[in-house]
Design a protein around this motif. Sequence first.
Motif, PDB file in Angstrom:
ATOM      1  N   VAL A  43      15.831   3.526  85.946  1.00 30.73           N
ATOM      2  CA  VAL A  43      16.493   3.813  84.671  1.00 30.73           C
ATOM      3  C   VAL A  43      15.724   3.057  83.598  1.00 30.73           C
ATOM      4  O   VAL A  43      15.659   1.825  83.620  1.00 30.73           O
ATOM      5  N   ALA A  44      15.140   3.779  82.672  1.00 28.58           N
ATOM      6  CA  ALA A  44      14.378   3.175  81.581  1.00 28.58           C
ATOM      7  C   ALA A  44      15.294   2.915  80.391  1.00 28.58           C
ATOM      8  O   ALA A  44      16.019   3.808  79.960  1.00 28.58           O
ATOM      9  N   VAL A  45      15.248   1.687  79.888  1.00 26.94           N
ATOM     10  CA  VAL A  45      16.002   1.307  78.691  1.00 26.94           C
ATOM     11  C   VAL A  45      14.992   0.891  77.631  1.00 26.94           C
ATOM     12  O   VAL A  45      14.483  -0.228  77.650  1.00 26.94           O
ATOM     13  N   PRO A  46      14.642   1.784  76.712  1.00 25.92           N
ATOM     14  CA  PRO A  46      13.706   1.412  75.646  1.00 25.92           C
ATOM     15  C   PRO A  46      14.388   0.478  74.650  1.00 25.92           C
ATOM     16  O   PRO A  46      15.591   0.614  74.398  1.00 25.92           O
ATOM     17  N   THR A  47      13.637  -0.462  74.132  1.00 28.32           N
ATOM     18  CA  THR A  47      14.216  -1.406  73.169  1.00 28.32           C
ATOM     19  C   THR A  47      13.659  -1.174  71.774  1.00 28.32           C
ATOM     20  O   THR A  47      12.590  -0.595  71.589  1.00 28.32           O
ATOM     21  N   SER A  48      14.404  -1.660  70.799  1.00 26.51           N
ATOM     22  CA  SER A  48      13.990  -1.523  69.402  1.00 26.51           C
ATOM     23  C   SER A  48      12.967  -2.584  69.013  1.00 26.51           C
ATOM     24  O   SER A  48      12.410  -2.533  67.927  1.00 26.51           O
ATOM     25  N   VAL A  49      12.721  -3.544  69.891  1.00 24.57           N
ATOM     26  CA  VAL A  49      11.766  -4.610  69.612  1.00 24.57           C
ATOM     27  C   VAL A  49      10.369  -4.109  69.905  1.00 24.57           C
ATOM     28  O   VAL A  49      10.127  -3.498  70.950  1.00 24.57           O
ATOM     29  N   GLY A  50       9.470  -4.372  68.995  1.00 25.33           N
ATOM     30  CA  GLY A  50       8.095  -3.947  69.206  1.00 25.33           C
ATOM     31  C   GLY A  50       7.220  -4.409  68.060  1.00 25.33           C
ATOM     32  O   GLY A  50       7.684  -5.062  67.138  1.00 25.33           O
ATOM     33  N   TYR A  51       5.981  -4.072  68.131  1.00 21.42           N
ATOM     34  CA  TYR A  51       5.065  -4.411  67.057  1.00 21.42           C
ATOM     35  C   TYR A  51       4.360  -3.133  66.623  1.00 21.42           C
ATOM     36  O   TYR A  51       4.442  -2.111  67.312  1.00 21.42           O
ATOM     37  N   GLY A  52       3.700  -3.195  65.501  1.00 18.85           N
ATOM     38  CA  GLY A  52       3.030  -1.999  65.002  1.00 18.85           C
ATOM     39  C   GLY A  52       4.050  -0.952  64.592  1.00 18.85           C
ATOM     40  O   GLY A  52       5.052  -1.240  63.964  1.00 18.85           O
ATOM     41  N   ALA A  53       3.826   0.276  65.007  1.00 17.18           N
ATOM     42  CA  ALA A  53       4.698   1.388  64.630  1.00 17.18           C
ATOM     43  C   ALA A  53       5.765   1.619  65.701  1.00 17.18           C
ATOM     44  O   ALA A  53       5.826   2.672  66.316  1.00 17.18           O
ATOM     45  N   SER A  54       6.609   0.615  65.928  1.00 19.08           N
ATOM     46  CA  SER A  54       7.659   0.782  66.946  1.00 19.08           C
ATOM     47  C   SER A  54       8.775   1.696  66.461  1.00 19.08           C
ATOM     48  O   SER A  54       9.509   2.268  67.260  1.00 19.08           O
ATOM     49  N   LEU A  55       8.904   1.821  65.149  1.00 19.84           N
ATOM     50  CA  LEU A  55       9.870   2.736  64.532  1.00 19.84           C
ATOM     51  C   LEU A  55      11.303   2.507  65.037  1.00 19.84           C
ATOM     52  O   LEU A  55      12.032   3.450  65.321  1.00 19.84           O
ATOM     53  N   GLY A  56      11.653   1.231  65.180  1.00 22.03           N
ATOM     54  CA  GLY A  56      13.010   0.903  65.602  1.00 22.03           C
ATOM     55  C   GLY A  56      13.332   1.320  67.028  1.00 22.03           C
ATOM     56  O   GLY A  56      14.482   1.504  67.380  1.00 22.03           O
ATOM     57  N   GLY A  57      12.321   1.485  67.842  1.00 26.99           N
ATOM     58  CA  GLY A  57      12.520   1.871  69.236  1.00 26.99           C
ATOM     59  C   GLY A  57      12.202   3.330  69.519  1.00 26.99           C
ATOM     60  O   GLY A  57      12.164   3.743  70.676  1.00 26.99           O
ATOM     61  N   ALA A  58      11.988   4.115  68.486  1.00 27.13           N
ATOM     62  CA  ALA A  58      11.698   5.543  68.691  1.00 27.13           C
ATOM     63  C   ALA A  58      10.407   5.744  69.483  1.00 27.13           C
ATOM     64  O   ALA A  58      10.329   6.632  70.328  1.00 27.13           O
ATOM     65  N   ALA A  59       9.400   4.908  69.229  1.00 22.28           N
ATOM     66  CA  ALA A  59       8.139   5.039  69.971  1.00 22.28           C
ATOM     67  C   ALA A  59       8.360   4.758  71.452  1.00 22.28           C
ATOM     68  O   ALA A  59       7.856   5.482  72.311  1.00 22.28           O
ATOM     69  N   ALA A  60       9.121   3.709  71.757  1.00 26.50           N
ATOM     70  CA  ALA A  60       9.418   3.380  73.154  1.00 26.50           C
ATOM     71  C   ALA A  60      10.245   4.483  73.812  1.00 26.50           C
ATOM     72  O   ALA A  60      10.009   4.852  74.963  1.00 26.50           O
ATOM     73  N   LEU A  61      11.208   5.014  73.089  1.00 29.98           N
ATOM     74  CA  LEU A  61      12.048   6.085  73.620  1.00 29.98           C
ATOM     75  C   LEU A  61      11.216   7.317  73.965  1.00 29.98           C
ATOM     76  O   LEU A  61      11.341   7.882  75.060  1.00 29.98           O
ATOM     77  N   LEU A  62      10.353   7.720  73.063  1.00 30.97           N
ATOM     78  CA  LEU A  62       9.523   8.897  73.318  1.00 30.97           C
ATOM     79  C   LEU A  62       8.559   8.665  74.472  1.00 30.97           C
ATOM     80  O   LEU A  62       8.321   9.567  75.286  1.00 30.97           O
ATOM     81  N   SER A  63       8.027   7.461  74.582  1.00 30.34           N
ATOM     82  CA  SER A  63       7.152   7.147  75.714  1.00 30.34           C
ATOM     83  C   SER A  63       7.907   7.225  77.024  1.00 30.34           C
ATOM     84  O   SER A  63       7.409   7.762  78.013  1.00 30.34           O
ATOM     85  N   ALA A  64       9.120   6.680  77.047  1.00 31.44           N
ATOM     86  CA  ALA A  64       9.928   6.716  78.270  1.00 31.44           C
ATOM     87  C   ALA A  64      10.274   8.155  78.648  1.00 31.44           C
ATOM     88  O   ALA A  64      10.248   8.519  79.821  1.00 31.44           O
ATOM     89  N   LEU A  65      10.593   8.960  77.667  1.00 30.76           N
ATOM     90  CA  LEU A  65      10.924  10.362  77.947  1.00 30.76           C
ATOM     91  C   LEU A  65       9.735  11.143  78.485  1.00 30.76           C
ATOM     92  O   LEU A  65       9.903  12.128  79.188  1.00 30.76           O
ATOM     93  N   ASN A  66       8.536  10.685  78.163  1.00 33.64           N
ATOM     94  CA  ASN A  66       7.318  11.352  78.621  1.00 33.64           C
ATOM     95  C   ASN A  66       6.704  10.702  79.853  1.00 33.64           C
ATOM     96  O   ASN A  66       5.563  10.996  80.191  1.00 33.64           O
ATOM     97  N   ALA A  67       7.459   9.848  80.524  1.00 37.63           N
ATOM     98  CA  ALA A  67       6.935   9.186  81.720  1.00 37.63           C
ATOM     99  C   ALA A  67       6.511  10.235  82.747  1.00 37.63           C
ATOM    100  O   ALA A  67       7.226  11.200  82.993  1.00 37.63           O
ATOM    101  N   CYS A  68       5.349  10.022  83.328  1.00 39.06           N
ATOM    102  CA  CYS A  68       4.829  11.006  84.282  1.00 39.06           C
ATOM    103  C   CYS A  68       5.260  10.716  85.714  1.00 39.06           C
ATOM    104  O   CYS A  68       5.127  11.575  86.583  1.00 39.06           O
ATOM    105  N   ALA A  69       5.770   9.536  85.983  1.00 32.61           N
ATOM    106  CA  ALA A  69       6.194   9.200  87.338  1.00 32.61           C
ATOM    107  C   ALA A  69       7.539   9.863  87.645  1.00 32.61           C
ATOM    108  O   ALA A  69       8.419   9.911  86.784  1.00 32.61           O
ATOM    109  N   PRO A  70       7.712  10.366  88.856  1.00 32.32           N
ATOM    110  CA  PRO A  70       9.000  10.977  89.211  1.00 32.32           C
ATOM    111  C   PRO A  70      10.080   9.907  89.390  1.00 32.32           C
ATOM    112  O   PRO A  70       9.781   8.765  89.714  1.00 32.32           O
TER     113      PRO A  70
END
Length: 85
Positions: A43-70
Amino acid sequence: VAGLHRLLGQLDRVRSADVVVCVAGMDCALPSVVAGLVEAPVVAVPTSVGYGASLGGAAALLSALNACAPGVSVVNIDNGYGGAM
């Protein structure tokens, strides 16, 4: 993934879990890495913490949604409670 050595040092313990809740910020690559190392669902829990263009966690969320591992499911940004339930 920063600090991958810390995960590998605990790999037997992580592999013994029935489900792995993986909280990750930045680019949220950790859940995909973990899913590649374990047989349990992740279960991936993206966080709003980040650097650069984290966009309040949106970047992490989109990355998690695009995870290639089953076996990776994703909850909303900073929703650790939802990830654990």
